[in-house]
Motif scaffolding. Sequence first.
Motif, PDB file in Angstrom:
ATOM      1  N   THR A   7       6.948  53.817  18.445  1.00  0.00           N
ATOM      2  CA  THR A   7       6.359  54.564  17.042  1.00  0.00           C
ATOM      3  C   THR A   7       6.433  54.060  16.018  1.00  0.00           C
ATOM      4  N   ALA A   8       7.621  53.580  15.640  1.00  0.00           N
ATOM      5  CA  ALA A   8       8.063  53.029  14.318  1.00  0.00           C
ATOM      6  C   ALA A   8       8.799  51.866  14.481  1.00  0.00           C
ATOM      7  N   SER A  17       8.560  52.001  27.246  1.00  0.00           N
ATOM      8  CA  SER A  17       8.080  53.080  26.381  1.00  0.00           C
ATOM      9  C   SER A  17       7.530  52.834  25.096  1.00  0.00           C
ATOM     10  N   LEU A  44       9.762  59.202  15.952  1.00  0.00           N
ATOM     11  CA  LEU A  44       8.569  59.125  15.049  1.00  0.00           C
ATOM     12  C   LEU A  44       8.758  58.235  14.087  1.00  0.00           C
ATOM     13  N   HIS A  77       9.012  56.822  22.352  1.00  0.00           N
ATOM     14  CA  HIS A  77       9.162  57.750  23.164  1.00  0.00           C
ATOM     15  C   HIS A  77      10.086  57.735  24.244  1.00  0.00           C
ATOM     16  N   GLU A  95       2.063  50.910  22.013  1.00  0.00           N
ATOM     17  CA  GLU A  95       2.035  51.376  23.193  1.00  0.00           C
ATOM     18  C   GLU A  95       2.945  50.320  24.385  1.00  0.00           C
ATOM     19  N   ARG A 152       5.719  63.032  30.539  1.00  0.00           N
ATOM     20  CA  ARG A 152       6.579  63.151  31.550  1.00  0.00           C
ATOM     21  C   ARG A 152       6.665  64.652  32.136  1.00  0.00           C
ATOM     22  N   PRO A 173       9.493  62.096  21.863  1.00  0.00           N
ATOM     23  CA  PRO A 173       9.537  60.697  21.174  1.00  0.00           C
ATOM     24  C   PRO A 173      10.370  60.719  19.647  1.00  0.00           C
ATOM     25  N   LYS A 218       0.102  58.618  17.866  1.00  0.00           N
ATOM     26  CA  LYS A 218       1.573  58.377  18.292  1.00  0.00           C
ATOM     27  C   LYS A 218       1.864  59.123  19.559  1.00  0.00           C
ATOM     28  N   TRP A 219       0.673  59.939  20.072  1.00  0.00           N
ATOM     29  CA  TRP A 219       1.051  60.764  21.152  1.00  0.00           C
ATOM     30  C   TRP A 219       0.090  60.524  22.134  1.00  0.00           C
ATOM     31  N   LEU A 229       1.149  51.082  16.415  1.00  0.00           N
ATOM     32  CA  LEU A 229       1.542  52.303  16.079  1.00  0.00           C
ATOM     33  C   LEU A 229       2.194  52.110  14.602  1.00  0.00           C
TER      34      LEU A 229
END
Lengths: 342, 783
Positions: free
Chosen positions: A77-78, A74, A119, A91, A52, B531, A117, B525-526, A37
Motif C-alpha cells: 500500500t505504501a 501481499s 497503510l 497487507h 496489489e 482473510r 494492513p 487500498k482495501w 497504490l
Amino acid sequence: MKFSYLSLLFSLIATPAVIAAQESSIASHLANKSLLLDIINIDTDRFMAVGERGHVLSGSSLDNTYQHIIPTKSTLTALTQLDNGLWAVGHDLTILHSPDMGETWLVQFQDISSEKPFLDVLFFTESHGIAVGAYGAFYRTRDGGVTWQKELNASLLHPDDQAYLDEIRELDGEEFYLEELASILPHFNRVTFANGILYMVGETGMIAQSQDQGMTWQRIEIDYDGSFFAIADTPKGLIVGGLRGNTFMQTPNGWQTITLCEEASVNSFTVLDSNTILALQNNGYYTSIDISNMDQDITCKNNTVSSIQSSEKTSILNAIRFNDQVISVSASGLSSFNNNKK
Amino acid sequence: MQKLTHFFESLLFGFRKTVIGIFAVATVALLFMATQLKLDAGFEKNIPLQHEYMQNYLKHRADFDGANNVLVSVCDTSGNIFNQYFFDTLKNVHDDVFFINGVERSLVVSLFSPATRFTEIVEGGFAGGPVIPADFNSSNPDALLKVAQNIEKAGIVGNQVSSDYSCAMVKAQLLSTDPETGEDLNMLQIGNQLETELRDKYENDRVTLHIIGFSKMIADVANGAKDVLTFFAIAIAITTIMVFIFSKSIMLTVLPIVCSLVAVIWQLGLLTLFGFGLDPMSILVPFLVFAIGVSHGVQMINAVGNKVVEGLSSLAASKLAFASLLVPGGIALLSDTVGFLTLLVIDIGIIKELAITASMGVAVIILTNLFLLPVLMSFVSFNDAYHARAKRKVANPTNWSAFAKCCDKPKAIIIVSVTAILFVLGAMQANTLKIGDLHPGAPALHEDSRYNQDTFLITDKYEITVDYISILVEAYPEACTSFSVMNAIDEFQWRMTSIEGVQSAVSLPHIAKKINAGYNEGNPKWNILPRNEAVLVQSIARIPSSTGLLNGDCSVMPVILFMTDHKAETISRVVDAVKEYRQLYAAEGLTFALASGPVGVMAATNEAVAASQNPMLVYVFGAVIILCLMSFKSLRATLSVVLPLYVVSVLAQALMTFLQIGLTVSTLPVIALGVGIGVDYGIYILSTMMRKLDEGADVHDAYLTALQERGSAVLFTGITLAIGVSTWVFSSLKFQMDMGILLTFMFIVNMLGAVLVLPALARLLWWNRKGTNKQQGDLKDAS
C-alpha cells in the motif's frame, strides 16, 4: 533507546517476523496496468510504484518499466525511500526492504494472522522509522528494520475516548485497558514529516501532530468526523483531504474549507509548485487547487479548483512530478499527463 | 453382378407401366410429405454435446446458461439517451422482451429492471437504490438528470449503457425448453419475434434497435436460406439449357431434369417421414442432390442417345444403357452415399443431420435416375430431326485424341510429376489450414449483414464483447467463504488476464475485492480478499447468483474471460493456458473445468472439428477405396481413381487457407461431399477403360474409348455442376458462399483430375502394357 515514562506509550517487543510459506510475486506484463497504490521518485530519472499482489515496478518512463519479483504476494500500500534504502508496506502487516535501490528484497516483518494492513511508512533516519496502518497499527524500528516494535498510543484518541479509557484502567486494570485501547484506535491512513513535526491523519476526523517522532501525540481539532486519507505540507500550510472530497487547509484563522468539484474521496496530494496542489481522487479525478490567494474562497465555483477525469475513470491513488510530467498510479496502473497542460 | 443386372432389367422393362405408376404414386405421396417439411434450428445441434467442455457446460447449465442469450441495444439517433421518447421506448422494449415466451424472466436486465441498482459510499456507510426510481416520470427533465447520476454511480456505463450515452441495453437469457409446451424452444420463432415484435415496432428515425444472440442469428440465416429457392431456380434453368445443348432433344432434356427433381421431392418427403426437419445450415443439400441427379441422368441419356443413333429402338437402347450404367452408376452413387454417411462419426448434431439428409438424397437418385429414368426413356420416340442432328455429330466426332495424349508415356510422366509437385505444395499450404472462424461476428453471415453490423456496433459502443469463455470453478458448498479457494480463483484469473487474447476478466473474488474496498469507505487500498471469514462473507453476501458469478450455494464460481476475438488460435492459446495454470491451483475439492460461454462452445466445436477432420477423410476414402476395389477388382484401377481425388481434396484445403476460410462445422463436410461427388467421374471413365483393358487394349486406346463413350458426359457434368454451385457465391449467407466456392473448385478440379491425371496415372501403373491383344496384357491385378 530512551523511553519517556510520562508518555502513554507502550512498547512490546514484536514477535520475530514469521514469514509464512508464501511464494514470490507473479511476473506479469500487465503489472503496470494493475491496481497500484503508491509511487515515489527514487532517483532523478527513476520512479518506483507498488500495488496489489506484491507488484513492485520501477522505471524511467511509462513505456519502460521493470517488475521486481519480491518474496510475497501481499498487496503493498505504501513505499518510502531514505538514501539507498527502500521500504514497502502492505497487507498482512508486511514490511519489505531493499537495501540496494530495488535489486534485492526481503521481508522484514509480516503477520498474516493479524488480518490487517499497514497503510503508510516513513523513515526519519536510516535506522529509525515507523509503519502505520489499520486498527491503530503503529510499529517502530530503531535498527533499520531488523526488529519492529508495536506501539499503542492513547493520546491519538478522541478526548472522550481517552477519558473512558482512563476510567477502565483504574477499574479493570492494565491488561484490559490495553486490549480496549487496541480495539478502539482508528485506522491510521497517512503520515508526513515536515519541519521536524510528524503529522498523521486517519479515521473519524483524526489529525494529529507529534514533536517527538510519534512518541507522544496531540490531536488537532477539526469540524469533520469522516476519514482523512491525505495530508501534505504546502508553502501556505497543511492541507488535509478525505472521504467524499472533503478538503481543508490550515490557516492562521483555523481550517479553511476547500470545495472540490467532485465528491470523490481524496487519496493523496502532490505539491506541483508553490501555488498549485494536485489532489488525486477516486473515479479518476485529477484536481488542481490554486492556493496563491488564500484570502478568497478556494472553490470549484471560482475556478481556483478545477478537475479533469482520466479516460479510465478509475481511482487515482498518488502522483509524482517526474521531469515535465505528472506520473500517477491508479486502479488501472501507471499513467501520465503533461504537467504544462494542467 | 451380371445376374443381378439382368434380374433388374427384366423386372423393370417387363412391367414398365407398373414401374412408372409406382414411382408416380410414391412421388405424389412424398411431395405431400415434403410440403410439411419444417425449417428446424436448434442451438444444441450446432455443438458437440459429448465433448468434455460441453458436458461441463450442460452440467452447470441450470445455473450458468450464459451461452444462449439475447442482447437488444436501443440507440437514440441524436446520440443522447436522456429524453422522454427514448426512455418510453426502452421501457416498452424491456417489457416486450420480458414477455417473449422462452425468455428467462428473472434474468431480463436493463435500466428498468429492479435489480439495476446503484450504491454510493457516504460517511455513515452505504446509500443506494434502483437506478430508475419507482416514481420515475420520463417527462420530467429532473427525473432524467437523476437517472443520469444514478447510472454513473451504479458503474454500469459500458455495460448497460453505452460508453457515449447514445444507447442502452436490454439483456435476456433464453431457456432451452418452451415453458408452455415443454418442447425444445423454437429459436427461429424467437428470432423472428425479435424482428417483428421489437425492431419493426420500435425502430424509426429517432430510435434504432440492434439485436444479437444465437436465436436472432439463426433466424437471419434461415431468412437468408430462403434465397436458396432463387438459386435453385437459376440452377435448374442453367442446367436445363445446358442439358438441351448437350442432348439436342427436348425430351432428353426434360426427363433427367424431372427425374432429378423427383429425387429431391423424395428426399424432402423422406426427411419429414422420418421426423427430421431441414436445418438452415443444410439447406443446400437438396440442391446438391439435384445436381448429382442431373450428372447421372446425363450419363444415362448420353448412353441411350448413342445407342439410338447406332440404330437401336428406344426400348433396346434404354435396356442396354441401363445394363451398362447400373454398375458404375450404382457404385458411384453408393460411394457418394457411404461417403456422406461417414459424416455421422462427427459428434455434432448438425453434421449428423447433414449426413443423413445427403446420403438419403443420393440413395434415392439410384432409384430415380438409374431405374426410373431409363424406363421413361424407353417410351421416347426419337424423330428424324434428332437422328439427323445425331448423325452429323457422328460424322464429325469430338476429337478426343488431344485428351488421349495424356496416355503417352512422356506426357503421362509430366502430368503425374506436375500433380505430385502440386500435391506437395498443396499439402504444405494445407498444413496452415486454420480451425474455426477467422472473422469477427457471426461466421454464417456476411460482414455487412445487419446482424454482424449490429454485433460490431454493440462491441464498439459498449465495453462488452460477445466473445467470452467461462471457466467453471467447481468446489464445495459455501466454498466462497474460504479465503484459500477465493484466493486461488483470484490468482488464476490474474494469470489468465495476462494471456494474449484475453481482454479482461471477472469472477466472484474479483467483485468481492471491490466490495471489500467499498466497505472500507471505497478506499482502493482495501481492494483485497479479506482473510477473515466473517469479513469475506460480508463481501460476497450482496452478490446475487443472477450475476452469473456463483450458483445458489456458491459451490461453483465461474471465471469469465472476455476475449479480443474468437479466432481459433486465440481460443486454443487461452484454453492451453487454462490447462497449464489450473494445475497450479487445482486442489482436493477445487477443479477448474472448461468451459461455458460462446467461446467455450467454439473451443469445444473447434476441437471436435479438428479431431474429426482426419477420421472423416480416412472413412470417406476408405469407403471409396473399398467400393472401387469391389467393383474393379484391381488395385491399380483403385489407385488411378483415388489418388487424383486425394490430391484435389488437399488442394481444396490449400485453397481454404488462401481464401481465409476456416475449417468449421459448415466447411468440414465440404471435402467429404466433394470427394463423394468427384469420385463419380473417375468411376464412369474407368469402368469403360477397365472393360477395354480386360479385352487387351493398351491404356491409350482404352482411354480413347472411354472418352468417346463417356467423355462428353463427364465434361458436361463437371461444368454444369460447377456453374450451378458457383451461383452460391451471390448468396446472402457467408457459409453458403464459402461452400459454393469450395464445391465449384472440387467439381471442376476433380473432373480435370479424372480426364487428365487418371489416364496418366493409369499409363504409369500399367507401365508395360503395350500390345493390343489379350496375351500380352496383365489381366490379374493384385486386388
